[in-house]
Scaffold this active site. Structure first.
Site, PDB file in Angstrom:
ATOM      1  N   ASP A  42      -1.736  10.466   8.700  1.00  0.00           N
ATOM      2  CA  ASP A  42      -1.151  10.838   7.408  1.00  0.00           C
ATOM      3  C   ASP A  42       0.357  10.840   7.561  1.00  0.00           C
ATOM      4  OD1 ASP A  42      -0.557  11.902   4.895  1.00  0.00           O
ATOM      5  OD2 ASP A  42      -0.863  13.969   5.580  1.00  0.00           O
ATOM      6  N   ASP A  68      -1.746  10.629  -0.384  1.00  0.00           N
ATOM      7  CA  ASP A  68      -2.249  11.865   0.211  1.00  0.00           C
ATOM      8  C   ASP A  68      -2.921  12.760  -0.816  1.00  0.00           C
ATOM      9  OD1 ASP A  68       0.217  12.275  -1.052  1.00  0.00           O
ATOM     10  OD2 ASP A  68       0.857  13.819   0.356  1.00  0.00           O
TER      11      ASP A  68
END
Length: 259
Positions: free
Chosen positions: A6, A109
């Protein structure tokens, strides 16, 4: 093993999955001028430090909100881990219907978090992500991403106080001895921490007014646990929510029909 990555504005978070089980995980500082080779060597070093060989990695799933770094990390994965990452973007199955006016404007995200929340906790839900920005995301009972709210993150606020004033110091985000600070550091910590607690409680109440009393509240991000100690409204603390969502999306795209 599946490696999940991420890429955020402040941190790059990585996690390693054996099946559905999250094993080693790491947080790196996001450095914009770092080259692909540097990231590749970092990734390999972290894996080897945990006793994992490159040959053990069978896939990589990646989400990024920092476009200039996305290509570098992809190149690092290709060159050093010998895997082509699955990058969460408009062409990837996520199981989430985006009800935003411009779906492409929603950070990857936030979609990944929505997928994880719907699968693990159900809806309706509000996801509070304490990252570079403090974001509030609304997820319907059906798992649709409805939209949200974006505020400056606690770290940004603390840095702004330091940079834009002559006498205020840079401080750590932590609980002061009392709400009424007796020195400058404690006064700043009180304003930052309890000010953001008030922000969170107010926003959650407004989201609940629109989503209904059954709304769940899930907190994630690096400062989630610190803020959660000061308020009752954050019901579930899920610090690795985005990594769990990446694992789910990998399953959806590599094994059709499996959620």
């Amino acid at each position: 093993m599946l490696l999940t990555i991420d890429i955020g504005n402040t941190n790059i978070t990585l996690g390693l999955y054996q099946g559905q089980e999250l094993g080693p995980r790491w947080r790196l500082a996001t450095v914009h001028d770092r080259m692909a080779d540097e990231y590749g060597l970092q990734f390999v070093g972290l894996l080897e430090h945990s006793g994992v060989q490159i040959i053990d990695i069978s896939g990589i799933c990646l989400a990024s909100v920092v476009p200039p770094l996305t290509g570098k990390v992809i190149e690092a994965c290709r060159s050093y881990i010998k895997q082509e990452p699955l990058v969460v973007d408009a062409g990837v199955k996520t199981g989430v219907r985006v009800r935003y006016e411009d779906p492409r404007a929603v950070g990857a995200d936030r979609i990944v978090d929505a997928a994880a929340v719907h699968y693990f906790y159900g809806g309706p839900a509000c996801v509070v992500d304490f990252g570079t920005a403090t974001t509030f995301d609304a997820i319907s009972a059906e798992g649709d991403y409805l939209g949200g709210a974006i505020a400056p993150g606690i770290g940004i606020a603390a840095e702004a106080l330091f940079l834009r004033t002559s006498k205020l110091p840079r401080v750590d985000i932590q609980r002061p001895p009392a709400v009424i600070g007796r020195n400058t550091v404690h006064s700043m910590q009180s304003g930052l921490l309890y000010g953001y607690v008030g922000l969170v409680e107010g926003m959650v109440a407004r989201f609940r007014a629109e989503l209904g009393d059954s709304m769940k509240v899930i907190a994630t991000g690096g400062l989630a646990e610190i803020v959660a100690r000061e308020t009752y409204v954050l019901q579930i603390i899920a610090p690795w929510l985005t990594l769990d969502g990446l694992r789910l999306i990998w399953d959806m795209n590599r094994e059709p029909g499996k959620m």
